[in-house]
Design a protein around this motif. Structure first.
Motif, PDB file in Angstrom:
ATOM      1  N   GLY A 364     -34.363 -51.659 -18.302  1.00 18.23           N
ATOM      2  CA  GLY A 364     -35.383 -51.349 -17.302  1.00 18.23           C
ATOM      3  C   GLY A 364     -34.747 -50.805 -16.045  1.00 18.23           C
ATOM      4  O   GLY A 364     -33.796 -50.034 -16.102  1.00 18.23           O
ATOM      5  N   MET A 365     -35.242 -51.224 -14.883  1.00 19.13           N
ATOM      6  CA  MET A 365     -34.656 -50.770 -13.619  1.00 19.13           C
ATOM      7  C   MET A 365     -34.385 -51.990 -12.739  1.00 19.13           C
ATOM      8  O   MET A 365     -35.242 -52.399 -11.952  1.00 19.13           O
ATOM      9  CB  MET A 365     -35.607 -49.803 -12.916  1.00 19.13           C
ATOM     10  N   PRO A 366     -33.210 -52.623 -12.917  1.00 18.42           N
ATOM     11  CA  PRO A 366     -32.941 -53.830 -12.134  1.00 18.42           C
ATOM     12  C   PRO A 366     -32.907 -53.518 -10.643  1.00 18.42           C
ATOM     13  O   PRO A 366     -32.508 -52.415 -10.255  1.00 18.42           O
ATOM     14  CB  PRO A 366     -31.557 -54.259 -12.626  1.00 18.42           C
ATOM     15  N   HIS A 367     -33.332 -54.482  -9.816  1.00 14.57           N
ATOM     16  CA  HIS A 367     -33.299 -54.296  -8.361  1.00 14.57           C
ATOM     17  C   HIS A 367     -32.282 -55.289  -7.805  1.00 14.57           C
ATOM     18  O   HIS A 367     -32.638 -56.336  -7.285  1.00 14.57           O
ATOM     19  CB  HIS A 367     -34.689 -54.516  -7.788  1.00 14.57           C
ATOM     20  N   LEU A 368     -30.985 -54.910  -7.972  1.00 19.25           N
ATOM     21  CA  LEU A 368     -29.920 -55.846  -7.618  1.00 19.25           C
ATOM     22  C   LEU A 368     -29.866 -56.149  -6.130  1.00 19.25           C
ATOM     23  O   LEU A 368     -29.388 -57.203  -5.716  1.00 19.25           O
ATOM     24  CB  LEU A 368     -28.577 -55.284  -8.100  1.00 19.25           C
ATOM     25  N   GLY A 369     -30.377 -55.225  -5.328  1.00 18.02           N
ATOM     26  CA  GLY A 369     -30.411 -55.456  -3.872  1.00 18.02           C
ATOM     27  C   GLY A 369     -31.182 -56.723  -3.541  1.00 18.02           C
ATOM     28  O   GLY A 369     -30.970 -57.333  -2.495  1.00 18.02           O
ATOM     29  N   SER A 370     -32.112 -57.109  -4.404  1.00 15.61           N
ATOM     30  CA  SER A 370     -32.881 -58.339  -4.165  1.00 15.61           C
ATOM     31  C   SER A 370     -32.259 -59.518  -4.875  1.00 15.61           C
ATOM     32  O   SER A 370     -32.887 -60.576  -4.972  1.00 15.61           O
ATOM     33  CB  SER A 370     -34.308 -58.184  -4.691  1.00 15.61           C
ATOM     34  N   GLY A 371     -31.055 -59.340  -5.430  1.00 18.68           N
ATOM     35  CA  GLY A 371     -30.448 -60.417  -6.204  1.00 18.68           C
ATOM     36  C   GLY A 371     -30.147 -61.654  -5.358  1.00 18.68           C
ATOM     37  O   GLY A 371     -29.856 -61.559  -4.169  1.00 18.68           O
ATOM     38  N   ILE A 372     -30.246 -62.817  -6.006  1.00 20.23           N
ATOM     39  CA  ILE A 372     -29.849 -64.074  -5.356  1.00 20.23           C
ATOM     40  C   ILE A 372     -28.998 -64.840  -6.360  1.00 20.23           C
ATOM     41  O   ILE A 372     -29.013 -64.527  -7.549  1.00 20.23           O
ATOM     42  CB  ILE A 372     -31.063 -64.929  -4.925  1.00 20.23           C
ATOM     43  N   SER A 373     -28.255 -65.849  -5.876  1.00 24.32           N
ATOM     44  CA  SER A 373     -27.436 -66.612  -6.817  1.00 24.32           C
ATOM     45  C   SER A 373     -27.618 -68.107  -6.573  1.00 24.32           C
ATOM     46  O   SER A 373     -28.079 -68.523  -5.507  1.00 24.32           O
ATOM     47  CB  SER A 373     -25.961 -66.201  -6.694  1.00 24.32           C
ATOM     48  N   TRP A 374     -27.269 -68.900  -7.580  1.00 24.47           N
ATOM     49  CA  TRP A 374     -27.281 -70.362  -7.447  1.00 24.47           C
ATOM     50  C   TRP A 374     -26.413 -70.965  -8.532  1.00 24.47           C
ATOM     51  O   TRP A 374     -25.964 -70.247  -9.443  1.00 24.47           O
ATOM     52  CB  TRP A 374     -28.713 -70.912  -7.492  1.00 24.47           C
ATOM     53  N   LEU A 375     -26.174 -72.291  -8.427  1.00 23.35           N
ATOM     54  CA  LEU A 375     -25.365 -72.986  -9.431  1.00 23.35           C
ATOM     55  C   LEU A 375     -26.282 -73.599 -10.483  1.00 23.35           C
ATOM     56  O   LEU A 375     -27.274 -74.261 -10.154  1.00 23.35           O
ATOM     57  CB  LEU A 375     -24.535 -74.083  -8.779  1.00 23.35           C
ATOM     58  N   ARG A 376     -25.939 -73.394 -11.746  1.00 21.18           N
ATOM     59  CA  ARG A 376     -26.718 -73.969 -12.853  1.00 21.18           C
ATOM     60  C   ARG A 376     -25.722 -74.434 -13.905  1.00 21.18           C
ATOM     61  O   ARG A 376     -24.893 -73.642 -14.348  1.00 21.18           O
ATOM     62  CB  ARG A 376     -27.663 -72.911 -13.433  1.00 21.18           C
ATOM     63  N   ASP A 377     -25.768 -75.706 -14.283  1.00 17.57           N
ATOM     64  CA  ASP A 377     -24.822 -76.280 -15.252  1.00 17.57           C
ATOM     65  C   ASP A 377     -23.388 -75.974 -14.851  1.00 17.57           C
ATOM     66  O   ASP A 377     -22.551 -75.594 -15.683  1.00 17.57           O
ATOM     67  CB  ASP A 377     -25.047 -75.696 -16.665  1.00 17.57           C
ATOM     68  N   GLY A 378     -23.093 -76.063 -13.576  1.00 19.07           N
ATOM     69  CA  GLY A 378     -21.729 -75.813 -13.098  1.00 19.07           C
ATOM     70  C   GLY A 378     -21.329 -74.346 -13.080  1.00 19.07           C
ATOM     71  O   GLY A 378     -20.202 -74.009 -12.728  1.00 19.07           O
ATOM     72  N   HIS A 379     -22.241 -73.471 -13.457  1.00 24.74           N
ATOM     73  CA  HIS A 379     -21.935 -72.045 -13.442  1.00 24.74           C
ATOM     74  C   HIS A 379     -22.754 -71.347 -12.356  1.00 24.74           C
ATOM     75  O   HIS A 379     -23.936 -71.645 -12.203  1.00 24.74           O
ATOM     76  CB  HIS A 379     -22.301 -71.388 -14.780  1.00 24.74           C
ATOM     77  N   ARG A 380     -22.140 -70.399 -11.670  1.00 25.42           N
ATOM     78  CA  ARG A 380     -22.942 -69.612 -10.728  1.00 25.42           C
ATOM     79  C   ARG A 380     -23.640 -68.500 -11.496  1.00 25.42           C
ATOM     80  O   ARG A 380     -23.034 -67.798 -12.312  1.00 25.42           O
ATOM     81  CB  ARG A 380     -22.056 -69.033  -9.617  1.00 25.42           C
ATOM     82  N   VAL A 381     -24.940 -68.376 -11.256  1.00 24.58           N
ATOM     83  CA  VAL A 381     -25.700 -67.306 -11.908  1.00 24.58           C
ATOM     84  C   VAL A 381     -26.278 -66.385 -10.837  1.00 24.58           C
ATOM     85  O   VAL A 381     -26.472 -66.791  -9.688  1.00 24.58           O
ATOM     86  CB  VAL A 381     -26.855 -67.863 -12.785  1.00 24.58           C
ATOM     87  N   VAL A 382     -26.516 -65.135 -11.229  1.00 20.83           N
ATOM     88  CA  VAL A 382     -27.208 -64.203 -10.335  1.00 20.83           C
ATOM     89  C   VAL A 382     -28.506 -63.813 -11.032  1.00 20.83           C
ATOM     90  O   VAL A 382     -28.533 -63.636 -12.253  1.00 20.83           O
ATOM     91  CB  VAL A 382     -26.354 -62.951 -10.019  1.00 20.83           C
ATOM     92  N   ALA A 383     -29.574 -63.687 -10.231  1.00 26.06           N
ATOM     93  CA  ALA A 383     -30.859 -63.277 -10.794  1.00 26.06           C
ATOM     94  C   ALA A 383     -31.332 -62.018 -10.084  1.00 26.06           C
ATOM     95  O   ALA A 383     -31.096 -61.842  -8.889  1.00 26.06           O
ATOM     96  CB  ALA A 383     -31.881 -64.387 -10.632  1.00 26.06           C
ATOM     97  N   SER A 384     -31.976 -61.143 -10.855  1.00 28.60           N
ATOM     98  CA  SER A 384     -32.468 -59.888 -10.282  1.00 28.60           C
ATOM     99  C   SER A 384     -33.870 -59.596 -10.798  1.00 28.60           C
ATOM    100  O   SER A 384     -34.181 -59.860 -11.970  1.00 28.60           O
ATOM    101  CB  SER A 384     -31.525 -58.746 -10.691  1.00 28.60           C
ATOM    102  N   THR A 385     -34.705 -59.022  -9.915  1.00 24.59           N
ATOM    103  CA  THR A 385     -36.011 -58.543 -10.365  1.00 24.59           C
ATOM    104  C   THR A 385     -35.819 -57.222 -11.093  1.00 24.59           C
ATOM    105  O   THR A 385     -34.704 -56.683 -11.145  1.00 24.59           O
ATOM    106  CB  THR A 385     -36.953 -58.303  -9.167  1.00 24.59           C
ATOM    107  N   ASN A 386     -36.904 -56.689 -11.609  1.00 23.93           N
ATOM    108  CA  ASN A 386     -36.842 -55.426 -12.316  1.00 23.93           C
ATOM    109  C   ASN A 386     -38.028 -54.574 -11.859  1.00 23.93           C
ATOM    110  O   ASN A 386     -39.172 -55.032 -11.912  1.00 23.93           O
ATOM    111  CB  ASN A 386     -36.915 -55.701 -13.827  1.00 23.93           C
ATOM    112  N   LEU A 387     -37.737 -53.352 -11.399  1.00 21.29           N
ATOM    113  CA  LEU A 387     -38.812 -52.515 -10.852  1.00 21.29           C
ATOM    114  C   LEU A 387     -39.683 -51.905 -11.950  1.00 21.29           C
ATOM    115  O   LEU A 387     -40.769 -51.395 -11.669  1.00 21.29           O
ATOM    116  CB  LEU A 387     -38.225 -51.381  -9.991  1.00 21.29           C
TER     117      LEU A 387
END
Ligand code: DHE
Length: 520
Positions: A364-387
């Motif tokens: 699709g068209m990820p919108h990485l500029g809006s990405g955020i991150s957090w810790l989940r199960d000891g791993h850092r994850v990044v999440a992105s919306t999709n335009l």
């Protein structure tokens, strides 16, 4: 035309020098009715620039309606009673046609545009009035696009304490100095405004370009960098908006030019990271005066047969890529840039080894500029919306594998969370049917756990947490819109403040501390 939009007039240039192929009477109509406010060269003056690049986001029929009916709450008058429908069509066509020769904006133009209503040292170095009574780090800055204003909110009292007119069409996040005293805004027409939050005054402004994307402020508060589409360049100022340097968006050989997509502050590296729209390169421009010189690997600079290193300070260090990357997210250290190509291919680029180190599965068209991150199960994850796609992609930042693709109601633009919140909030702003709904995602289960739809049919998007993660403010993005305060845990409405198409909201603490849950 009488005066339109607040702002400063540019020196008028002779229209004849910019004449495009004739459209029946349009140039004359423009000179007679529009030039005094929009500039004879259409570069903008009291009113915004009227160039194809500036009008990309305005539909032709809306331009016709604006000329005919004017714009409420601005000084743009209605010409429906003065001009025939054919004249209005012809004027609209004229403003969408290219100006020839292409308009330029030189270093001299930048310097001449600078204004300084309050020179450094002329205002008190202490917080004044309602700002003195508020927690300075729980203030919010709100960009209201409906009537081009900015509001300052006291986050503890949830009240507006100040509202002032901005330049036309601000875009990108406002950027703060580390002490929280100043904030810099960029307008799509290239104006950079420096606002003193402690004194509630615009203290300096400069026009960095004709069509700009965004601005970044260095983590030490000493430099401001501006990304321009027109002309394609990166412009660097000192903190008083005095011009320091213009870097042309060109490849190393100098034979291919590019628009600059955006510029970001990479605080831990003391550098600006720069995205280029048309060249397969990422730049890193150090603002550390002690930065070591570097060899850029291209034989362009020889003295007595020896390659000369490029000074490290305020010069682009290039990472060459296979294709241009845009729309960046950064790891916490800023060593890795996560970007997407126009075709939606995701890449992780390491700024030390200066090459891509991983590919991402981001359809699709990820919108990485809006990405955020957090810790989940000891791993850092990044999440992105999709335009384009109705999903939020979640990616493990250790192995860069996709952990989840969370289905949403529609394609979304903005995503937000906070260190103290178990939830991430996403809109479906790009969906014609679901743009009125915010969805709340549990950051551990990666399930949607709630939906908030306060006004069916009205656009509801862009969330910002207060500094403590207790509540969020969301935008009812309508001309007669509102800032809606919602409890961060129960998702219930707490209160509303009226606002004119509020777009972005920015909490000083979250921005200055670079909260993992918001954009920087
Ligand atoms: Fe934005 C930030 C690019 C359209 C509102 N937008 C950004 C940034 C980039 C970008 C690169 C990060 C810079 C920063 O914060 O300093 N935006 C683009 C586009 O390429 C796109 C899709 C097309 C365009 O014409 O530019 C685009 N953006 C929009 C809009 O249509 C929005 C919704 C309304 C508007 O004002 O134009 C919009 N963009 C925003 C906002 C931010 C932003 C509110 C700051 C986000 C934040 O919360 O930090």
């Amino acid at each position: 035309m009488t005066k339109i939009f607040p702002g400063l007039a540019l020196a008028a240039l002779a229209l004849t020098a910019f004449a495009a192929p004739a459209l029946a009477g349009a140039p004359e109509l423009f000179t007679q009715h529009c030039a005094s406010c929009h500039g004879a060269s259409r570069l903008g003056a009291m009113g915004p620039a009227l160039l194809p690049a500036s009008l990309e986001r305005l539909k032709r029929k809306d331009a016709v309606a604006t000329i005919r009916d004017g714009r409420a709450a601005t000084q743009m008058p209605a010409f429906g009673a003065v001009l025939s429908a054919a004249d209005i069509d012809s004027l609209a066509e004229w403003v969408y046609s290219p100006v020839t020769p292409a308009p330029s904006w030189s270093e001299a133009d930048i310097r001449a545009s600078r204004i300084e209503p309050f020179p450094a040292g002329s205002l008190p170095d202490a917080r004044q009035g309602d700002v003195a009574k508020a927690d300075p780090m729980n203030l919010f800055i709100v960009v209201e696009a409906g009537d081009h204003h900015v509001s300052v909110l006291d986050g503890d009292r949830m009240e507006r304490i100040f509202r002032f007119p901005s330049r036309y069409a601000l875009h990108g996040g406002p950027k703060f100095t580390p002490d929280g005293r100043y904030v810099f805004f960029a307008s799509r027409d290239g104006w950079i405004s420096k606002f003193d939050i402690w004194n509630l005054k615009i203290v300096a402004e400069v026009r960095a370009g004709i069509n700009s994307r965004n601005a970044a402020v260095s983590s030490d508060g000493r430099y401001v960098a501006v990304a321009n589409y027109l002309p394609g360049n990166l412009v660097i100022f000192d903190a008083d908006l005095k011009l320091l340097k213009v870097i042309d968006g060109r490849n190393l050989k100098g034979d291919v030019g590019s628009r600059i997509s955006a510029v970001y502050d990479a605080a831990p590296r003391k550098s600006f990271v720069v995205g280029l729209k048309d060249l397969p390169e990422i730049w890193e421009v150090s603002y550390d005066p002690q930065a070591k010189p570097f060899f850029d690997g291209y034989v362009h600079d020889y003295k007595m047969g020896e390659a000369i290193a490029t000074p490290g300070f305020l010069n682009p260090r290039r990472t060459e890529l296979e294709e241009p990357l845009d729309d960046f997210f950064f790891t916490q250290s800023y060593d890795n840039v996560v970007g997407a190509s126009r075709e939606g291919r995701g890449r992780v680029v390491n700024l030390d080894v200066r090459r891509p180190i991983a590919s991402l599965d981001l359809p699709g068209m990820p919108h990485l500029g809006s990405g955020i991150s957090w810790l989940r199960d000891g791993h850092r994850v990044v999440a992105s919306t999709n335009l384009k796609d109705a999903r939020v992609s979640v990616i493990d930042m250790q192995n860069w594998q996709t952990v989840a693709s969370i289905p949403t109601l529609g394609p979304g633009f903005f995503l937000r969370s906070h260190e103290k919140s178990p939830y991430a909030w996403v809109d479906s702003m790009m969906s014609p049917t679901a743009r009125d709904t915010l969805q709340v995602i549990d950051k551990q289960s990666l399930q949607v756990v709630a939906q908030v739809r306060p006004e069916p049919g009205k656009t509801f998007a862009h969330v910002e947490f207060d500094r403590y993660g207790r509540y969020v403010i969301a935008s009812l993005m309508e001309k007669d819109g509102a800032l809606i305060f919602l409890d961060a845990n129960t998702f219930k409405e707490i209160k509303r403040l009226p606002a004119s198409k509020p777009i972005g909201k920015y909490n000083l603490f979250n921005k200055i501390q670079r909260s993992e849950g918001t954009s920087h």
